[in-house]
Motif scaffolding. Structure first.
Motif, PDB file in Angstrom:
ATOM      1  N   GLU A  33      50.411 -42.478 -41.649  1.00 45.08           N
ATOM      2  CA  GLU A  33      50.118 -43.846 -41.936  1.00 45.08           C
ATOM      3  C   GLU A  33      50.483 -43.864 -43.474  1.00 45.08           C
ATOM      4  O   GLU A  33      49.923 -43.469 -44.297  1.00 45.08           O
ATOM      5  CB  GLU A  33      48.426 -44.048 -41.734  1.00 45.08           C
ATOM      6  CG  GLU A  33      48.311 -45.611 -42.161  1.00 45.08           C
ATOM      7  CD  GLU A  33      46.889 -46.026 -41.509  1.00 45.08           C
ATOM      8  OE1 GLU A  33      46.091 -46.627 -42.366  1.00 45.08           O
ATOM      9  OE2 GLU A  33      46.344 -45.325 -40.302  1.00 45.08           O
ATOM     10  N   LYS A  61      50.555 -45.910 -46.805  1.00 38.68           N
ATOM     11  CA  LYS A  61      49.852 -46.726 -47.794  1.00 38.68           C
ATOM     12  C   LYS A  61      50.478 -46.959 -49.071  1.00 38.68           C
ATOM     13  O   LYS A  61      51.424 -46.115 -49.608  1.00 38.68           O
ATOM     14  CB  LYS A  61      48.559 -46.173 -48.117  1.00 38.68           C
ATOM     15  CG  LYS A  61      47.531 -46.104 -46.911  1.00 38.68           C
ATOM     16  CD  LYS A  61      47.200 -47.610 -46.209  1.00 38.68           C
ATOM     17  CE  LYS A  61      46.328 -47.231 -44.908  1.00 38.68           C
ATOM     18  NZ  LYS A  61      46.196 -48.735 -44.130  1.00 38.68           N
ATOM     19  N   PHE A 105      41.784 -49.301 -46.990  1.00 39.25           N
ATOM     20  CA  PHE A 105      41.497 -48.992 -45.592  1.00 39.25           C
ATOM     21  C   PHE A 105      40.175 -48.526 -45.467  1.00 39.25           C
ATOM     22  O   PHE A 105      39.794 -47.879 -46.443  1.00 39.25           O
ATOM     23  CB  PHE A 105      42.487 -47.766 -45.045  1.00 39.25           C
ATOM     24  CG  PHE A 105      42.326 -46.486 -45.334  1.00 39.25           C
ATOM     25  CD1 PHE A 105      41.841 -45.619 -44.626  1.00 39.25           C
ATOM     26  CD2 PHE A 105      43.068 -46.010 -46.577  1.00 39.25           C
ATOM     27  CE1 PHE A 105      41.745 -44.184 -45.074  1.00 39.25           C
ATOM     28  CE2 PHE A 105      42.793 -44.810 -47.010  1.00 39.25           C
ATOM     29  CZ  PHE A 105      42.331 -43.703 -46.154  1.00 39.25           C
ATOM     30  N   VAL A 164      47.383 -40.095 -44.571  1.00 35.07           N
ATOM     31  CA  VAL A 164      47.552 -41.143 -45.411  1.00 35.07           C
ATOM     32  C   VAL A 164      48.375 -40.772 -46.410  1.00 35.07           C
ATOM     33  O   VAL A 164      47.892 -39.781 -47.219  1.00 35.07           O
ATOM     34  CB  VAL A 164      46.415 -41.721 -45.332  1.00 35.07           C
ATOM     35  CG1 VAL A 164      46.259 -43.037 -45.978  1.00 35.07           C
ATOM     36  CG2 VAL A 164      45.610 -41.936 -43.929  1.00 35.07           C
ATOM     37  N   ASP A 175      46.666 -51.093 -51.908  1.00 37.26           N
ATOM     38  CA  ASP A 175      46.001 -51.242 -50.315  1.00 37.26           C
ATOM     39  C   ASP A 175      44.560 -50.782 -50.187  1.00 37.26           C
ATOM     40  O   ASP A 175      44.028 -49.950 -51.284  1.00 37.26           O
ATOM     41  CB  ASP A 175      47.026 -50.289 -49.296  1.00 37.26           C
ATOM     42  CG  ASP A 175      48.420 -51.024 -49.129  1.00 37.26           C
ATOM     43  OD1 ASP A 175      48.406 -52.225 -49.383  1.00 37.26           O
ATOM     44  OD2 ASP A 175      49.140 -50.384 -48.554  1.00 37.26           O
ATOM     45  N   SER A 226      51.799 -41.926 -49.384  1.00 37.00           N
ATOM     46  CA  SER A 226      52.755 -42.762 -49.841  1.00 37.00           C
ATOM     47  C   SER A 226      54.064 -42.703 -49.081  1.00 37.00           C
ATOM     48  O   SER A 226      54.291 -41.832 -48.390  1.00 37.00           O
ATOM     49  CB  SER A 226      53.217 -42.669 -51.516  1.00 37.00           C
ATOM     50  OG  SER A 226      53.962 -41.214 -51.554  1.00 37.00           O
TER      51      SER A 226
END
Length: 212
Positions: free
Chosen positions: A107, A109, A115, A88, A113, A90
């Motif tokens: 992923e 983000k 999660f 995870v 955001d 940028s």
């Protein structure tokens, strides 16, 4: 390896001769989360300890603040051991990770955001960071109220397992935001930090902070 906060384990390597502590963390939730990988040599030393803590569980996420050796240098080693783990990060960090062929399961983000999982809930804020003031990310876990400060709130010395006490206002004031190159960047980061209400700061370098 030290359990430095409930369900949070700290791993540390000290860079000689400058005595700079490099911390990584494992948040042992139902979906285990590694925060930063350290360099290749740090990841090699850390992996047996992660396996010991996880047992038959798998690593779910790897949170990466920004593209730098102590944040994600060991990512390929971690992914080799846990191929389903999701990095995870940028968008600009993802471009570097994918471009170098370090990992494929990424992923992206953005600041603002969130999660979540069964027992974690992350809010993400912007962090202009090394090496070129690229957009990085800072992670605030809201259920346990842990702020992962990456290169902010920086300190030298051997600091494994070391926890100081401070107010959040003092921690923000000493955060190092003034090192950013423009006043607008500094103000935005400080304003974003002031919206948070952690009870524990898990630092990337230096002592952790228990918020009083």
């Amino acid at each position: 390896m030290t359990q430095i906060y409930p369900n949070l384990y700290q791993f540390t390597d000290v860079v000689e001769p400058i005595k700079l502590s490099m911390h990584q963390y494992l948040l042992l939730t139902d979906e285990p989360i590694l925060i930063q990988t350290g360099s290749v040599t740090q990841a090699q030393a850390m992996l047996p300890k992660i396996k010991e803590l996880l047992g038959d569980c798998s690593l779910k996420y790897i949170l990466i603040s920004h593209f730098e050796a102590d944040e994600c240098g060991g990512l390929s080693l971690i992914i080799k051991e846990y191929p389903n783990a999701i990095a995870v990060c940028s968008e600009v960090t993802a471009r570097q990770i994918l471009g170098f062929g370090i990992a494929a399961n990424v992923e992206i983000k953005k600041p603002g955001d969130f999660f979540s999982g069964s027992n974690f809930d992350f809010e993400i804020i912007s962090y202009p960071s090394e090496v070129h003031i690229w957009e990085g990310l800072l992670f605030m876990e809201k259920k346990n109220r842990i702020f992962f400060s990456s290169d902010l709130m920086f300190g030298m010395g051997e600091n494994h397992g070391h926890v100081l006490e401070a107010s959040w206002d003092d921690a923000v004031g000493d955060s190092g935001a003034e090192s950013l190159p423009t006043l607008d960047m500094q103000k935005k980061l400080i304003d974003d930090l002031k919206t948070l209400s952690p009870v524990f700061v898990a630092s990337g370098h230096g002592p952790c902070i228990k918020i009083m």
